[in-house]
Design a protein around this motif. Structure first.
Motif, PDB file in Angstrom:
ATOM      1  N   UNK A  45      43.135  -2.876  17.575  1.00 19.70           N
ATOM      2  CA  UNK A  45      44.600  -2.796  17.526  1.00 19.70           C
ATOM      3  C   UNK A  45      45.251  -3.384  18.774  1.00 19.70           C
ATOM      4  N   UNK A  46      44.725  -3.070  19.944  1.00 15.49           N
ATOM      5  CA  UNK A  46      45.386  -3.597  21.151  1.00 15.49           C
ATOM      6  C   UNK A  46      45.185  -5.107  21.247  1.00 15.49           C
ATOM      7  N   UNK A  47      44.039  -5.569  20.784  1.00 13.56           N
ATOM      8  CA  UNK A  47      43.794  -7.019  20.792  1.00 13.56           C
ATOM      9  C   UNK A  47      44.800  -7.727  19.880  1.00 13.56           C
ATOM     10  N   UNK A  48      45.047  -7.145  18.715  1.00 11.33           N
ATOM     11  CA  UNK A  48      45.979  -7.764  17.764  1.00 11.33           C
ATOM     12  C   UNK A  48      47.376  -7.886  18.370  1.00 11.33           C
ATOM     13  N   UNK A  49      47.721  -7.006  19.287  1.00 16.64           N
ATOM     14  CA  UNK A  49      49.047  -7.066  19.906  1.00 16.64           C
ATOM     15  C   UNK A  49      49.058  -7.820  21.235  1.00 16.64           C
ATOM     16  N   UNK A  50      47.934  -8.423  21.593  1.00 19.55           N
ATOM     17  CA  UNK A  50      47.943  -9.310  22.755  1.00 19.55           C
ATOM     18  C   UNK A  50      47.304  -8.766  24.018  1.00 19.55           C
ATOM     19  N   UNK A  51      46.671  -7.593  23.958  1.00 21.42           N
ATOM     20  CA  UNK A  51      45.939  -7.137  25.146  1.00 21.42           C
ATOM     21  C   UNK A  51      44.765  -8.092  25.368  1.00 21.42           C
ATOM     22  N   UNK A  52      44.476  -8.386  26.640  1.00 17.08           N
ATOM     23  CA  UNK A  52      43.401  -9.332  26.955  1.00 17.08           C
ATOM     24  C   UNK A  52      42.163  -8.627  27.476  1.00 17.08           C
ATOM     25  N   UNK A  53      42.303  -7.337  27.822  1.00 18.48           N
ATOM     26  CA  UNK A  53      41.189  -6.560  28.383  1.00 18.48           C
ATOM     27  C   UNK A  53      41.235  -5.164  27.756  1.00 18.48           C
ATOM     28  N   UNK A  54      40.046  -4.639  27.440  1.00 21.81           N
ATOM     29  CA  UNK A  54      39.943  -3.264  26.923  1.00 21.81           C
ATOM     30  C   UNK A  54      39.650  -2.308  28.072  1.00 21.81           C
ATOM     31  N   UNK A  55      40.447  -1.245  28.189  1.00 27.94           N
ATOM     32  CA  UNK A  55      40.148  -0.197  29.164  1.00 27.94           C
ATOM     33  C   UNK A  55      39.617   1.032  28.437  1.00 27.94           C
ATOM     34  N   UNK A  56      38.866   1.864  29.137  1.00 31.09           N
ATOM     35  CA  UNK A  56      38.378   3.113  28.558  1.00 31.09           C
ATOM     36  C   UNK A  56      37.494   3.774  29.589  1.00 31.09           C
ATOM     37  N   UNK A  57      37.674   5.076  29.760  1.00 29.84           N
ATOM     38  CA  UNK A  57      36.900   5.790  30.770  1.00 29.84           C
ATOM     39  C   UNK A  57      35.639   6.392  30.168  1.00 29.84           C
ATOM     40  N   UNK A  72      30.154   9.501  29.625  1.00 32.38           N
ATOM     41  CA  UNK A  72      29.219   8.954  30.624  1.00 32.38           C
ATOM     42  C   UNK A  72      28.432   7.756  30.060  1.00 32.38           C
ATOM     43  N   UNK A  73      27.094   7.763  30.190  1.00 30.06           N
ATOM     44  CA  UNK A  73      26.323   6.561  29.808  1.00 30.06           C
ATOM     45  C   UNK A  73      26.562   6.171  28.352  1.00 30.06           C
ATOM     46  N   UNK A  74      26.733   7.161  27.491  1.00 24.96           N
ATOM     47  CA  UNK A  74      27.006   6.852  26.084  1.00 24.96           C
ATOM     48  C   UNK A  74      28.359   6.128  25.957  1.00 24.96           C
ATOM     49  N   UNK A  75      29.321   6.557  26.760  1.00 22.60           N
ATOM     50  CA  UNK A  75      30.629   5.902  26.757  1.00 22.60           C
ATOM     51  C   UNK A  75      30.533   4.436  27.144  1.00 22.60           C
ATOM     52  N   UNK A  76      29.675   4.155  28.113  1.00 17.19           N
ATOM     53  CA  UNK A  76      29.467   2.753  28.521  1.00 17.19           C
ATOM     54  C   UNK A  76      28.913   1.933  27.369  1.00 17.19           C
ATOM     55  N   UNK A  77      27.944   2.510  26.656  1.00 20.17           N
ATOM     56  CA  UNK A  77      27.346   1.812  25.501  1.00 20.17           C
ATOM     57  C   UNK A  77      28.407   1.535  24.444  1.00 20.17           C
ATOM     58  N   UNK A  78      29.284   2.525  24.223  1.00 23.22           N
ATOM     59  CA  UNK A  78      30.311   2.351  23.189  1.00 23.22           C
ATOM     60  C   UNK A  78      31.324   1.291  23.607  1.00 23.22           C
TER      61      UNK A  78
END
Ligand code: PEP
Ligand code: MN
Length: 262
Positions: A45-57, A72-78
Motif C-alpha cells: 500500500x505505501x509503495x502504491x502511494x509513492x513511498x520509496x523505503x519501507x520502515x518497520x521495527x 526481533x530476528x523474526x521481524x527482520x526476516x519478515x
C-alpha cells in the motif's frame, strides 16, 4: 562540517533511492513488524502511494518493559520478505552492536533511534560498516550533540549518514513531542548531510501527521518517515499516531503539492 563539504551529500539507500537529491524520499510503514501478512500488505500500500523505503521495527526500544518488544530476528526476516515481495528497500532500528551481522543482509539502512543517539559504542561499530545510517535526534539533545553523534559514525569512515528530526521534549504535553522545525534549516546550514523529519513520533497523533509533514517539506526537508498501519486501532505499538492507508494516500497527495511549490 560545511567548511569541508560545501556541497550537499546524497545518501543512496538503494539504486534510485537517493536521500538529499532532488526528490523527496518518503519512508513509510508500521511502527512494529507484527506478521508476514501485515508487513507485506503495508509495504504494497505505501509503495502504491509513492513511498520509496519501507520502515518497520523488529527490535523495539519501548519505554515500558511490559510493552510489546518487537518480533526481533523474526521481524527482520519478515521485513526481508516484504522487500522481496515489493522491491522496496528497508530501514529498521538497531539497538545493539552485537546485532550488526544479522541485520547486514536483511536491511538497506540501519536506523539509530532517539534513545540510542548517544550510544557511542553502537555509533562507532556502525561507522565501521558502509551501509546508510538513519540517525534520529535524541529527544533532549542539542543540534550540536546530534551532529557530534553523526561524527562518531563518520569518523569510522561511513559517511552515509541521514539526520532525522523526530521531536524534542518540552513543557508541552498536548503533543507527544514538540517538532523542532528549525532543526531543518539549522542542520542544513551547519552540515552537508541530508535531513529528514518524522512527523509521527513528533506529534504522536494521526491528525497531526499531515500538517507537520507539510511544514517539514516546506522548510526544506529531504524526506519524511511516516508510520502507516493496516489497522491502527489494533496496532501493537504507536497506533494513535499511525496513518490508515486512506489518510496516507491523502497525505502523499498533499505533500506532492507542497514539494512542487518549494
Ligand atoms: C521508531 O521510529 O519506531 C522510533 C522508536 O522512533 P524514535 O527513536 O524517534 O522514538
Ligand atoms: Mn513508533
Amino acid at each position: 562540517n560545511r567548511k569541508f563539504h560545501p556541497d550537499n551529500s546524497v545518501v543512496e539507500i538503494a539504486p534510485g533511492v537517493a536521500v538529499g537529491g532532488k526528490k523527496l524520499v518518503v519512508m513509510a510503514g508500521p511502527c512494529s513488524v507484527e506478521s508476514e501478512e501485515q508487513i507485506i500488505d503495508v509495504a504494497k500500500h505505501v509503495q502504491a502511494d509513492g513511498a520509496a523505503v519501507l520502515r518497520g521495527g523488529a527490535w523495539k526500544p519501548r519505554s515500558s518493559p511490559y510493552s510489546f518488544q518487537g518480533l526481533k530476528a523474526e521481524g527482520l526476516e519478515l521485513l526481508h520478505k516484504a522487500h522481496e515481495a515489493t522491491g522496496l528497500p528497508v530501514v529498521t532500528e538497531i539497538t545493539n552492536p552485537a546485532h550488526i551481522d544479522i541485520f547486514m543482509d536483511k536491511c538497506d539502512c540501519f536506523q539509530v533511534g532517539a534513545r540510542n543517539m548517544q550510544n557511542f559504542e553502537l555509533l562507532k561499530e556502525l561507522g565501521q560498516t558502509r551501509k546508510p545510517i538513519l540517525l534520529k535526534r535524541g529527544f533532549a539533545n542539542t543540534m550540536e550533540e546530534f551532529l557530534m553523534s553523526a561524527e562518531y559514525i563518520m569518523a569510522g569512515g561511513n559517511e552515509n549518514v541521514i539526520l532525522c528530526e523526530r521531536g524534542i521534549r518540552t513543557y508541552e504535553k498536548y503533543t507527544r513531542n514538540t517538532l523542532d522545525i528549525s532543526a531543518v534549516p539549522v542542520l542544513k546550514r551547519m552540515s552537508h548531510l541530508p535531513v529528514i523529519v518524522d512527523p509521527s513520533h513528533a506529534g504522536g497523533i494521526y491528525w497531526m501527521v499531515e500538517p507537520l509533514a507539510k511544514a517539514a517539506v516546506a522548510a526544506g526537508a529531504d524526506g519524511l518517515m511516516i508510520e502507516v498501519h493496516n489497522d491502527p486501532a489494533h496496532a501493537l505499538s504507536d497506533g494513535a499516531q499511525s496513518l490508515t492507508y486512506d489518510s496516507f494516500h491523502h497525505t502523499m497527495n498533499a505533500l506532492r503539492a507542497v514539494a512542487a511549490a518549494v
